[in-house]
Design an enzyme around this catalytic site. Structure first.
Site, PDB file in Angstrom:
ATOM      1  N   ASP A  18      -7.712   2.986  -2.635  1.00  0.00           N
ATOM      2  CA  ASP A  18      -8.313   3.106  -1.296  1.00  0.00           C
ATOM      3  C   ASP A  18      -8.600   4.574  -1.009  1.00  0.00           C
ATOM      4  OD1 ASP A  18      -9.104   2.892   1.326  1.00  0.00           O
ATOM      5  OD2 ASP A  18      -7.226   2.024   2.074  1.00  0.00           O
TER       6      ASP A  18
ATOM      7  N   GLY B 190      -3.584  -3.821   6.566  1.00  0.00           N
ATOM      8  CA  GLY B 190      -2.495  -3.504   7.495  1.00  0.00           C
ATOM      9  C   GLY B 190      -2.720  -2.160   8.148  1.00  0.00           C
TER      10      GLY B 190
ATOM     11  N   LYS C   7      -1.431  -0.961  -4.014  1.00  0.00           N
ATOM     12  CA  LYS C   7      -2.599  -0.185  -3.588  1.00  0.00           C
ATOM     13  C   LYS C   7      -2.225   1.286  -3.562  1.00  0.00           C
ATOM     14  CE  LYS C   7      -4.793   0.180   0.748  1.00  0.00           C
ATOM     15  NZ  LYS C   7      -5.326  -0.512   1.938  1.00  0.00           N
TER      16      LYS C   7
ATOM     17  N   ASP D  13     -13.449  -1.569   4.342  1.00  0.00           N
ATOM     18  CA  ASP D  13     -12.404  -1.614   5.370  1.00  0.00           C
ATOM     19  C   ASP D  13     -13.004  -1.009   6.649  1.00  0.00           C
ATOM     20  OD1 ASP D  13     -10.221  -1.061   7.034  1.00  0.00           O
ATOM     21  OD2 ASP D  13      -9.007  -0.064   5.528  1.00  0.00           O
TER      22      ASP D  13
ATOM     23  N   LYS E 126      -9.011  -6.813   8.975  1.00  0.00           N
ATOM     24  CA  LYS E 126      -7.920  -6.423   9.876  1.00  0.00           C
ATOM     25  C   LYS E 126      -8.314  -6.976  11.229  1.00  0.00           C
ATOM     26  CE  LYS E 126      -6.731  -2.137   7.458  1.00  0.00           C
ATOM     27  NZ  LYS E 126      -6.775  -0.656   7.455  1.00  0.00           N
TER      28      LYS E 126
ATOM     29  N   GLU F  55     -11.514   0.458  -2.443  1.00  0.00           N
ATOM     30  CA  GLU F  55     -11.651   0.215  -1.009  1.00  0.00           C
ATOM     31  C   GLU F  55     -12.257   1.441  -0.326  1.00  0.00           C
ATOM     32  OE1 GLU F  55      -7.920  -1.033   0.645  1.00  0.00           O
ATOM     33  OE2 GLU F  55      -8.599  -0.832   2.721  1.00  0.00           O
TER      34      GLU F  55
ATOM     35  N   LYS G 242      -3.608   5.330  -2.761  1.00  0.00           N
ATOM     36  CA  LYS G 242      -4.601   6.117  -2.031  1.00  0.00           C
ATOM     37  C   LYS G 242      -5.195   7.168  -2.967  1.00  0.00           C
ATOM     38  CE  LYS G 242      -3.962   4.249   2.084  1.00  0.00           C
ATOM     39  NZ  LYS G 242      -5.036   3.596   2.840  1.00  0.00           N
TER      40      LYS G 242
ATOM     41  N   SER H  91       0.859  -1.175   0.000  1.00  0.00           N
ATOM     42  CA  SER H  91       0.000   0.000   0.000  1.00  0.00           C
ATOM     43  C   SER H  91       0.899   1.230   0.000  1.00  0.00           C
ATOM     44  CB  SER H  91      -0.880  -0.018   1.257  1.00  0.00           C
ATOM     45  OG  SER H  91      -1.579   1.205   1.378  1.00  0.00           O
TER      46      SER H  91
HETATM   47  O1  OSB Z   1      -6.836   2.125   4.950  1.00  0.00           O
HETATM   48  O2  OSB Z   1      -5.803   0.303   4.739  1.00  0.00           O
HETATM   49  C1  OSB Z   1      -5.854   1.443   5.192  1.00  0.00           C
HETATM   50  C2  OSB Z   1      -2.582   2.372   6.906  1.00  0.00           C
HETATM   51  C3  OSB Z   1      -3.065   2.986   8.028  1.00  0.00           C
HETATM   52  C4  OSB Z   1      -4.421   3.119   8.206  1.00  0.00           C
HETATM   53  C5  OSB Z   1      -5.302   2.631   7.255  1.00  0.00           C
HETATM   54  C6  OSB Z   1      -4.824   1.998   6.112  1.00  0.00           C
HETATM   55  C7  OSB Z   1      -3.436   1.886   5.929  1.00  0.00           C
HETATM   56  C8  OSB Z   1      -2.820   1.312   4.748  1.00  0.00           C
HETATM   57  C9  OSB Z   1      -1.410   0.758   4.868  1.00  0.00           C
HETATM   58  O3  OSB Z   1      -3.334   1.326   3.653  1.00  0.00           O
HETATM   59  C10 OSB Z   1      -1.364  -0.700   5.185  1.00  0.00           C
HETATM   60  C11 OSB Z   1       0.003  -1.171   5.603  1.00  0.00           C
HETATM   61  O4  OSB Z   1       0.924  -1.180   4.799  1.00  0.00           O
HETATM   62  O5  OSB Z   1       0.158  -1.562   6.786  1.00  0.00           O
HETATM   63 MG    MG Z   2      -8.150   0.931   3.829  1.00  0.00          MG
END
Ligand code: OSB
Ligand code: MG
Length: 371
Positions: A191, A293, A164, A241, A265, A216, A166, A138
Site C-alpha cells: 500500500d 481499516g 500488507k 482505496d 471502507k 493499493e 506500506k 496491515s
Molecule cells: O491506507 O489502508 C490504509 C490505516 C490508516 C489509514 C489508512 C490506512 C491504514 C491501514 C491500517 O493500512 C488498517 C488497519 O489495520 O486498520
Molecule cells: Mg490503503
C-alpha cells in the site's frame, strides 16, 4: 414503524495505539476520535465510530471537521427526521456534500440501533451469510528493517491470511526483495497511500517480480486517468482505496480501467448503505473487494467485521484483533483472531457489548442531543 430515536450522544475519545503506525503520509499514535451513541425510546443503543485523523493526510476530513459537520448539520437532520429504515439515512444526508466519515459515524450507529430493535445480528441484517471471516494484517513501516521481518514472521505464524506492507518511493524494491527472500510464498499486499507519480513507472514495474496480490493506491487520490495508464503497464492488479468515495467513483474507475480490485471502507464512502451498493455492483461485475481499516477501536471494527460477511468480500480484510492496536479495547469481548479467522458474535446489532468503564476512561468530552 419509525426508529424513534430519542437521544444522540457524541463522545470524544483519546486512545493511544500500542505502536505508532507509520505510512508514507505520516504517523498515527494518539487516536482522537468520536463515538456516536444513538438511543431509542426503548433504550436500545446503537454505536458508530468516526475515523478521521487530526491531520487531513489520508483524505480531506479531520477530527475537527467531523465534529463541526456532525453537530451543526448531520445531527440536526436526524433530530427532526422520521426514519423508518437505516437505508434512508444516506438520502437524508444528501444535502450535505462529502464529509463521508462524519456521515458514516452516525449512519452506522443507526444501523446498529435498528438491528437491535429487530433483534438481529447486524451482519445478518446486511445480508451476510457466513459467520466467520478471514482476515489479514496491515503493518506500518519500521525504522529498523529487522523489526518488520520479525513482525511479518509473528503475524504469519499466528495465521493471519495475508500481510500488507506500506511502501513509498525509496522504500520499495529493496525491501520487498528482502521480504521475499525470507518469505517466498506468503500473500502480500503493498500500500503506497498515493505516494508515487506516473513518472515512477519504471520502479513500479519492478514490483511485478514479487508476485504481490495487489498494489493499493499507488498514485494520488484524484489520479484515476494515471491509474488507468499504470494498470495497463503492470501485471500486478491495482486496488484503489483513497480514490473511492462512492459507487460513482467505482463506476468511473472501472470504465477507465484504473484498477481491478476495490478496498471498501464504509467510513470513506459515507456509511454502510453505500458500502453495500459498492459491494453489490462489484459482485455483479466480477470485481473482488475487501474491507479496509482505519485503526478503529472495537466499535468501528465491529462494523467492518459485519460488512465483511457479505459474499463478495473474497480477499481477507485489514481487520486485526483488538490487541494488535490497543492495550484495552472499548468493547467486550474484544475482537479475537484465531488462525486468521474472526467468528462473528451472534448477539443483536454489532454483537459486542460496550465496555462502559473503558469508554468512560478514554472519554475527554461528551455532548448530548435530544430529538
Ligand atoms: O491506507 O489502508 C490504509 C490505516 C490508516 C489509514 C489508512 C490506512 C491504514 C491501514 C491500517 O493500512 C488498517 C488497519 O489495520 O486498520
Ligand atoms: Mg490503503
Amino acid at each position: 414503524m419509525s426508529l424513534n430515536i430519542k437521544t444522540i450522544n457524541l463522545y470524544r475519545l483519546n486512545m493511544n495505539l500500542r505502536n505508532p503506525f507509520v505510512t508514507s503520509f505520516g504517523t498515527v499514535q494518539a487516536k482522537d476520535f468520536f463515538i456516536v451513541e444513538v438511543i431509542d425510546a426503548a433504550d436500545n443503543r446503537g454505536y458508530g465510530e468516526s475515523v478521521a485523523f487530526n491531520t487531513p493526510w489520508y483524505t480531506a476530513e479531520t477530527v475537527e471537521t467531523t465534529k463541526h459537520v456532525l453537530r451543526d448539520f448531520l445531527i440536526p437532520i436526524i433530530q427532526t427526521a422520521t426514519i423508518n429504515h437505516p437505508s434512508e439515512v444516506t438520502d437524508l444526508f444528501a444535502t450535505i456534500k462529502q464529509h463521508h466519515m462524519a456521515k458514516a459515524a452516525l449512519e452506522s450507529a443507526i444501523w446498529d440501533v435498528y438491528a437491535k430493535q429487530s433483534k438481529l445480528p447486524l451482519y445478518q441484517l446486511l445480508g451476510g451469510k457466513r459467520s466467520k471471516i478471514d482476515v489479514g494484517v496491515s503493518l506500518g513501516m519500521e525504522e529498523n528493517f529487522a523489526d518488520l521481518l520479525d513482525k511479518i514472521e509473528q503475524y504469519n505464524t499466528q495465521g493471519y491470511k495475508r500481510i500488507k506492507l506500506k511502501i513509498m518511493p525509496g522504500h520499495d524494491v529493496e525491501i520487498l526483495q528482502q521480504v521475499r527472500n525470507k518469505f517466498p510464498k506468503i500473500d502480500i499486499i503493498v500500500d503506497a497511500n498515493g505516494s508515487y507519480k506516473l513518472s515512477d513507472l519504471e520502479t513500479l514495474k519492478q514490483l511485478d517480480q514479487f508476485e504481490l496480490m495487489m498494489i493499493e493506491q499507488p498514485l494520488a487520490e484524484d489520479a484515476l486517468l494515471d491509474h488507468a495508464t499504470l494498470q495497463k503497464a503492470l501485471q500486478t492488479p491495482i486496488c484503489l482505496d483513497e480514490s473511492i468515495h462512492s459507487l460513482a467513483d467505482v463506476q468511473i474507475a472501472m470504465h477507465l480501467g484504473s484498477c481491478r480490485i476495490i478496498n471498501i471502507k464504509q467510513a470513506r464512502v459515507g456509511g454502510i448503505t453505500e458500502a453495500i451498493k459498492i459491494h453489490d455492483y462489484c459482485l455483479e461485475h466480477d470485481i473482488p473487494v475487501w474491507c479496509g481499516g482505519m485503526l478503529e477501536s472495537g466499535i468501528g471494527r465491529a462494523h467492518n467485521i459485519a460488512l465483511s460477511t457479505l459474499s463478495n468480500f473474497t480477499i481477507p480484510g485489514d481487520i486485526a484483533g483488538s490487541s494488535h492496536y490497543f492495550t484495552e479495547d472499548i468493547i467486550t469481548p474484544e475482537v479475537v483472531v484465531e488462525d486468521g479467522v474472526i467468528t462473528l458474535p451472534d448477539a443483536p446489532g454489532i454483537g459486542y457489548e460496550i465496555n462502559q468503564a473503558a469508554l468512560d476512561k478514554y472519554t475527554v468530552e461528551k455532548e448530548t442531543f435530544h430529538t
